[in-house]
Design a protein around this motif. Structure first.
Motif, PDB file in Angstrom:
ATOM      1  N   MET A 118       0.830  -1.199   0.000  1.00  0.00           N
ATOM      2  CA  MET A 118       0.000   0.000   0.000  1.00  0.00           C
ATOM      3  C   MET A 118       0.867   1.253   0.000  1.00  0.00           C
ATOM      4  O   MET A 118       0.549   2.239  -0.672  1.00  0.00           O
ATOM      5  CB  MET A 118      -0.939  -0.006   1.206  1.00  0.00           C
ATOM      6  CG  MET A 118      -2.018  -1.060   1.132  1.00  0.00           C
ATOM      7  SD  MET A 118      -3.311  -0.832   2.398  1.00  0.00           S
ATOM      8  CE  MET A 118      -2.343  -0.785   3.879  1.00  0.00           C
ATOM      9  N   HIS A 119       1.961   1.216   0.750  1.00  0.00           N
ATOM     10  CA  HIS A 119       2.859   2.366   0.799  1.00  0.00           C
ATOM     11  C   HIS A 119       3.399   2.679  -0.596  1.00  0.00           C
ATOM     12  O   HIS A 119       3.391   3.829  -1.036  1.00  0.00           O
ATOM     13  CB  HIS A 119       4.015   2.079   1.764  1.00  0.00           C
ATOM     14  CG  HIS A 119       5.049   3.164   1.812  1.00  0.00           C
ATOM     15  ND1 HIS A 119       4.899   4.306   2.568  1.00  0.00           N
ATOM     16  CD2 HIS A 119       6.239   3.297   1.165  1.00  0.00           C
ATOM     17  CE1 HIS A 119       5.953   5.093   2.387  1.00  0.00           C
ATOM     18  NE2 HIS A 119       6.775   4.495   1.551  1.00  0.00           N
ATOM     19  N   GLN A 120       3.844   1.643  -1.306  1.00  0.00           N
ATOM     20  CA  GLN A 120       4.397   1.868  -2.645  1.00  0.00           C
ATOM     21  C   GLN A 120       3.318   2.376  -3.602  1.00  0.00           C
ATOM     22  O   GLN A 120       3.542   3.313  -4.364  1.00  0.00           O
ATOM     23  CB  GLN A 120       5.010   0.564  -3.168  1.00  0.00           C
ATOM     24  CG  GLN A 120       5.721   0.700  -4.507  1.00  0.00           C
ATOM     25  CD  GLN A 120       4.769   0.674  -5.679  1.00  0.00           C
ATOM     26  OE1 GLN A 120       3.729  -0.011  -5.611  1.00  0.00           O
ATOM     27  NE2 GLN A 120       5.081   1.404  -6.732  1.00  0.00           N
ATOM     28  N   ALA A 121       2.143   1.769  -3.558  1.00  0.00           N
ATOM     29  CA  ALA A 121       1.075   2.158  -4.476  1.00  0.00           C
ATOM     30  C   ALA A 121       0.552   3.561  -4.197  1.00  0.00           C
ATOM     31  O   ALA A 121      -0.068   4.182  -5.060  1.00  0.00           O
ATOM     32  CB  ALA A 121      -0.073   1.157  -4.393  1.00  0.00           C
ATOM     33  N   SER A 122       0.818   4.064  -2.991  1.00  0.00           N
ATOM     34  CA  SER A 122       0.368   5.411  -2.629  1.00  0.00           C
ATOM     35  C   SER A 122       1.443   6.462  -2.914  1.00  0.00           C
ATOM     36  O   SER A 122       1.337   7.590  -2.451  1.00  0.00           O
ATOM     37  CB  SER A 122      -0.006   5.450  -1.141  1.00  0.00           C
ATOM     38  OG  SER A 122      -1.045   4.531  -0.867  1.00  0.00           O
ATOM     39  N   GLY A 123       2.463   6.074  -3.671  1.00  0.00           N
ATOM     40  CA  GLY A 123       3.503   7.028  -4.057  1.00  0.00           C
ATOM     41  C   GLY A 123       4.788   6.905  -3.273  1.00  0.00           C
ATOM     42  O   GLY A 123       5.714   7.694  -3.476  1.00  0.00           O
ATOM     43  N   GLY A 124       4.858   5.927  -2.368  1.00  0.00           N
ATOM     44  CA  GLY A 124       6.064   5.743  -1.573  1.00  0.00           C
ATOM     45  C   GLY A 124       7.155   5.015  -2.331  1.00  0.00           C
ATOM     46  O   GLY A 124       6.992   4.614  -3.482  1.00  0.00           O
ATOM     47  N   SER A 125       8.264   4.797  -1.672  1.00  0.00           N
ATOM     48  CA  SER A 125       9.436   4.181  -2.282  1.00  0.00           C
ATOM     49  C   SER A 125       9.226   2.693  -2.520  1.00  0.00           C
ATOM     50  O   SER A 125       8.756   1.974  -1.626  1.00  0.00           O
ATOM     51  CB  SER A 125      10.652   4.392  -1.368  1.00  0.00           C
ATOM     52  OG  SER A 125      11.708   3.553  -1.748  1.00  0.00           O
ATOM     53  N   VAL A 126       9.592   2.216  -3.709  1.00  0.00           N
ATOM     54  CA  VAL A 126       9.538   0.789  -3.980  1.00  0.00           C
ATOM     55  C   VAL A 126      10.570   0.047  -3.140  1.00  0.00           C
ATOM     56  O   VAL A 126      10.390  -1.126  -2.797  1.00  0.00           O
ATOM     57  CB  VAL A 126       9.730   0.518  -5.485  1.00  0.00           C
ATOM     58  CG1 VAL A 126      11.164   0.781  -5.919  1.00  0.00           C
ATOM     59  CG2 VAL A 126       9.313  -0.902  -5.839  1.00  0.00           C
ATOM     60  N   ASP A 127      11.669   0.740  -2.781  1.00  0.00           N
ATOM     61  CA  ASP A 127      12.670   0.120  -1.909  1.00  0.00           C
ATOM     62  C   ASP A 127      12.076  -0.197  -0.539  1.00  0.00           C
ATOM     63  O   ASP A 127      12.426  -1.205   0.093  1.00  0.00           O
ATOM     64  CB  ASP A 127      13.881   1.034  -1.742  1.00  0.00           C
ATOM     65  CG  ASP A 127      14.653   1.217  -3.040  1.00  0.00           C
ATOM     66  OD1 ASP A 127      14.625   0.293  -3.868  1.00  0.00           O
ATOM     67  OD2 ASP A 127      15.284   2.277  -3.232  1.00  0.00           O
ATOM     68  N   ARG A 128      11.163   0.662  -0.075  1.00  0.00           N
ATOM     69  CA  ARG A 128      10.536   0.411   1.217  1.00  0.00           C
ATOM     70  C   ARG A 128       9.595  -0.787   1.136  1.00  0.00           C
ATOM     71  O   ARG A 128       9.495  -1.566   2.085  1.00  0.00           O
ATOM     72  CB  ARG A 128       9.790   1.656   1.680  1.00  0.00           C
ATOM     73  CG  ARG A 128       9.327   1.555   3.128  1.00  0.00           C
ATOM     74  CD  ARG A 128       8.762   2.852   3.631  1.00  0.00           C
ATOM     75  NE  ARG A 128       8.265   2.701   4.992  1.00  0.00           N
ATOM     76  CZ  ARG A 128       7.520   3.610   5.614  1.00  0.00           C
ATOM     77  NH1 ARG A 128       7.217   4.744   5.012  1.00  0.00           N
ATOM     78  NH2 ARG A 128       7.095   3.391   6.842  1.00  0.00           N
ATOM     79  N   TYR A 129       8.912  -0.931   0.006  1.00  0.00           N
ATOM     80  CA  TYR A 129       8.077  -2.112  -0.214  1.00  0.00           C
ATOM     81  C   TYR A 129       8.940  -3.367  -0.098  1.00  0.00           C
ATOM     82  O   TYR A 129       8.594  -4.317   0.622  1.00  0.00           O
ATOM     83  CB  TYR A 129       7.428  -2.005  -1.599  1.00  0.00           C
ATOM     84  CG  TYR A 129       6.583  -3.172  -2.046  1.00  0.00           C
ATOM     85  CD1 TYR A 129       6.040  -4.094  -1.153  1.00  0.00           C
ATOM     86  CD2 TYR A 129       6.300  -3.342  -3.411  1.00  0.00           C
ATOM     87  CE1 TYR A 129       5.249  -5.145  -1.596  1.00  0.00           C
ATOM     88  CE2 TYR A 129       5.514  -4.391  -3.859  1.00  0.00           C
ATOM     89  CZ  TYR A 129       5.005  -5.294  -2.959  1.00  0.00           C
ATOM     90  OH  TYR A 129       4.226  -6.335  -3.402  1.00  0.00           O
ATOM     91  N   ALA A 130      10.079  -3.380  -0.783  1.00  0.00           N
ATOM     92  CA  ALA A 130      10.980  -4.528  -0.720  1.00  0.00           C
ATOM     93  C   ALA A 130      11.478  -4.759   0.705  1.00  0.00           C
ATOM     94  O   ALA A 130      11.596  -5.907   1.152  1.00  0.00           O
ATOM     95  CB  ALA A 130      12.160  -4.324  -1.668  1.00  0.00           C
TER      96      ALA A 130
END
Length: 212
Positions: free
Chosen positions: A116-128
């Motif tokens: 959800m964080h990545q899809a909301s404009g956050g960092s893809v690195d944080r998703y990983a």
């Protein structure tokens, strides 16, 4: 043979009889059945589950079902376009109830928050990073479902980051157990893990030029 279809009606009768835990069980069953075709009805059913459980004596089953109800509310609400700020309280409440006693659902919540964080404009690195944190809690003797789901999520995150070889390795790791998973994670996500994995894997192979 149509128990899922009539689960909400059965739950209603249990509720009218004052048997709130069986009513919650059947409303949860109804929510799972309707989720693939109607997220809003499923959200309403999970909300009913929470309301019923609040009228039930505490127990391990009640806690487990309440955690699932909050987690599913977060996932379905986000899929329907609810903002991250509105969804996060559901995740926080699920974590509070689960504590450290349900590692499987805690891993799902980490995956969910990262996605959800990545899809909301956050960092893809944080998703990983969220997915890797969840994978680090896996024990060798645990079921394959969590590991498969998390490796699919890691494949997705790494591919978005342009790290295609690492993404392919994550898809390899997921593929080794894809036919042995139980239904828990797939029911939670609401669609086929195998189809999702093969779609992501196909994209990665194309980007690597490995058309064969």
């Amino acid at each position: 043979e149509q128990l899922d279809e009539y689960a909400a009606l059965i739950g209603y009768h249990f509720e009218q009889a004052g048997q709130f835990l069986p009513a919650a069980r059947y409303n949860a069953r109804a929510a799972k059945w309707v989720a693939p075709s109607d997220s809003r009805r499923a959200m309403s059913a999970w909300r009913k589950v929470r309301e019923l459980l609040e009228r039930t004596a505490p127990s391990a089953e009640v806690d487990s079902l309440m955690v699932l109800a909050y987690a599913k509310a977060a996932w379905l609400s986000w899929r329907e376009g609810t903002s991250m700020n509105e969804v996060m309280p559901f995740i926080h409440e699920a974590r509070r109830i689960a504590g450290t006693g349900d590692a499987r659902i805690m891993r799902l919540l980490l995956f969910l928050e990262g996605r959800m964080h990545q899809a909301s404009g956050g960092s893809v690195d944080r998703y990983a990073a969220f997915v890797r944190e969840a994978l680090a809690t896996m024990q060798p003797d645990e079921g394959l479902g969590s590991k498969v789901l998390l490796n699919i999520g890691l494949c997705q995150a790494l591919a978005w980051a342009g790290m295609f070889r690492e993404a392919l390795q994550a898809s390899d790791d997921a593929l080794t157990g894809i036919d042995a998973v139980d239904r828990f994670e797939e029911d939670f996500i609401g669609y086929s893990l195998k189809h999702w994995l093969l779609m992501l894997r196909g994209r990665v192979l194309v980007r690597l030029g490995r058309l064969d």
